[in-house]
Design an enzyme around this catalytic site. Structure first.
Site, PDB file in Angstrom:
ATOM      1  N   PRO A 118      -1.031  -3.134   4.493  1.00  0.00           N
ATOM      2  CA  PRO A 118      -0.822  -2.075   3.497  1.00  0.00           C
ATOM      3  C   PRO A 118      -0.943  -0.700   4.133  1.00  0.00           C
ATOM      4  CG  PRO A 118      -2.200  -3.792   2.591  1.00  0.00           C
ATOM      5  CD  PRO A 118      -2.007  -4.134   4.035  1.00  0.00           C
ATOM      6  N   CYS A 119      -0.015   0.187   3.792  1.00  0.00           N
ATOM      7  CA  CYS A 119       0.122   1.435   4.544  1.00  0.00           C
ATOM      8  C   CYS A 119      -0.648   2.612   3.950  1.00  0.00           C
ATOM      9  CB  CYS A 119       1.596   1.817   4.647  1.00  0.00           C
ATOM     10  SG  CYS A 119       2.381   2.168   3.049  1.00  0.00           S
ATOM     11  N   GLN A 120      -1.257   2.455   2.772  1.00  0.00           N
ATOM     12  CA  GLN A 120      -1.882   3.607   2.128  1.00  0.00           C
ATOM     13  C   GLN A 120      -2.954   4.249   2.996  1.00  0.00           C
ATOM     14  OE1 GLN A 120      -1.267   0.732   0.706  1.00  0.00           O
ATOM     15  NE2 GLN A 120      -0.137   1.060  -1.190  1.00  0.00           N
ATOM     16  N   TYR A 122      -2.966   4.571   6.140  1.00  0.00           N
ATOM     17  CA  TYR A 122      -2.373   5.317   7.243  1.00  0.00           C
ATOM     18  C   TYR A 122      -1.497   6.469   6.756  1.00  0.00           C
ATOM     19  CZ  TYR A 122      -3.570   0.913   9.551  1.00  0.00           C
ATOM     20  OH  TYR A 122      -4.230  -0.193  10.013  1.00  0.00           O
ATOM     21  N   SER A 123      -1.154   6.452   5.482  1.00  0.00           N
ATOM     22  CA  SER A 123      -0.234   7.442   4.925  1.00  0.00           C
ATOM     23  C   SER A 123      -0.818   8.851   4.995  1.00  0.00           C
ATOM     24  CB  SER A 123       0.073   7.089   3.462  1.00  0.00           C
ATOM     25  OG  SER A 123       0.680   8.158   2.789  1.00  0.00           O
TER      26      SER A 123
END
Length: 411
Positions: A118-120, A122-123
């Site tokens: 899940p990228c949140q 790193y966003s």
């Protein structure tokens, strides 16, 4: 060639690899609705392959329920969707289930691992909105568990997808650690920023695509040729019936034949007659007035509306210094939309419909088309869940082209 899909989501990445000729051994995903979406898609591929797509269409038309659909196919078609949170405590359980899936498929090895945590965490936007810059978010370290699967199965090649913010998270230290761990696991890799628009997707969506290969395996990062097309967003939506706010039009309701872009991208095929998830949110009058204002700014002056440009009676927020582009039109006269993100599940302000005669946010199906999902791709769960699944996904068209290149190189 067999692949293992980690952090699968709704299956955008796996859709591309399945269509490119890879065999999905198992898909691991935590979200219940996304898992059901993956099951339904597996059933679609099976029924399409044996020439019984009419049964799938009955499901889309709600003439049969999910239990009846799933029971109509061999169990292995749906049992390779493994609902797990990937963490240290359950790795052995996941490995056991993957072993069963490999046994059913008579697979002696995993050739490829795909996926992206899940990228949140790193966003860049996610870090800006979190008071601690998401430094305490456990999702920061899911890449370590991804690498555990590399150590366990030793695939020839792996694909690791994530947001561009991966490079800068924790001042770049997380990416440095990721690189070291990949190399220590016996892999060479390259990391590139790729834009889905270059793959023929009508969306500007830049992502980090890391491709790695085992040190004893001859492989190169594939060269991607830019896909050219002439159509725009208006063309992408041209065969869909108009909607009022809060309206839905599902069933056999296309208003015209598919154009060349819809056919060439795989969004529609000649057999498609059933439209699903063409549902629009309801909106309060103030938002509708803002949407219309945003449309007028764009089409008259090619200016993107900023929140502080609104007249006082339309401003309900006190923050006039940051996040000023919270209302944005999906411009119909451009070849691409701005990036589709999971926030669309909360409201549609950032994705206002391009048509001045349809003052509303885009429908679920329209958002899926921006992501290049085929119209016959059904998302399970609520409308909110469907939007979230779509916003988090890898565009299937991008995945398919990338997968074809990888397939050629692996052969």
């Amino acid at each position: 060639m067999n692949y293992l899909d980690l952090f699968s989501g709704a299956g955008g990445l796996s859709e591309g690899f399945t269509n490119a000729g890879f065999n999905g051994i198992a898909h691991i995903e935590i979200d219940e609705n996304a898992c059901k979406t993956l099951k339904t898609r597996n059933v679609y591929h099976y029924l399409n392959e044996i020439g019984n797509i009419d049964l799938y269409n009955k499901y889309l038309l709600k003439q049969i329920n999910a239990e009846e659909l799933y029971s109509s196919v061999p169990k292995y078609i749906t049992e390779n969707i493994l609902q797990y949170e990937i963490n240290e405590s359950n790795l052995e359980s996941i490995y056991d289930d993957i072993s069963e899936c490999m046994s059913i498929n008579n697979a002696s090895e995993i050739d490829l691992i795909i996926g992206g945590p899940p990228c949140q965490a790193y966003s860049i936007i996610g870090r800006a909105r979190d008071s601690n810059g998401m430094k305490n978010d456990i999702r920061n370290y899911l890449y370590i568990l991804y690498i555990e699967f590399l150590k366990k199965y030793k695939p020839k090649v792996f694909i690791f997808e994530n947001v561009v913010g991966l490079f800068s998270a924790h001042e770049g230290k997380l990416y440095q650690d990721l690189a070291i761990r990949i190399q220590e696991s016996g892999y060479t890799f390259e990391a590139k920023i790729l834009d889905s628009f270059d793959f023929g997707v009508m969306q500007k969506r830049k992502r980090v695509i890391i491709i790695g290969w085992r040190n004893d395996y001859s492989f190169n990062y594939p060269i991607i040729e830019k896909v050219e097309f002439k159509e725009n967003i208006f063309d992408l939506f041209s065969d869909l019936p108009s909607l009022k706010p809060g309206e839905q039009k599902n069933g056999a309701v296309y208003i015209k034949n598919a154009n060349s872009y819809l056919i060439n991208s795989g969004i529609r095929n000649l057999e498609d007659t059933i439209l699903t998830w063409h549902n629009s949110r309801s909106h309060i009058s103030r938002d509708l007035e803002i949407y219309q204002t945003a449309q007028e700014y764009w089409y008259k002056n090619k200016i993107r509306l900023k929140y502080d440009m609104l007249p006082p009676h339309l401003q309900s927020q006190n923050n006039l210094k940051s996040f000023l582009d919270r209302y944005k039109v999906v411009a119909g006269d451009l070849q691409y939309s701005h990036t589709m993100v999971a926030h669309i599940s909360r409201d549609g302000h950032y994705y206002i419909h391009p048509d001045i005669n349809q003052i509303r946010s885009i429908s679920v199906r329209e958002s899926a088309r921006i992501q290049s999902f085929p119209d016959n791709y059904y998302f399970e769960g609520s409308r909110t869940s469907a939007f979230k699944q779509i916003g988090n996904a890898v565009p299937p068209l991008m995945a398919k082209i990338l997968a074809k290149k990888i397939y050629e190189n692996m052969k």
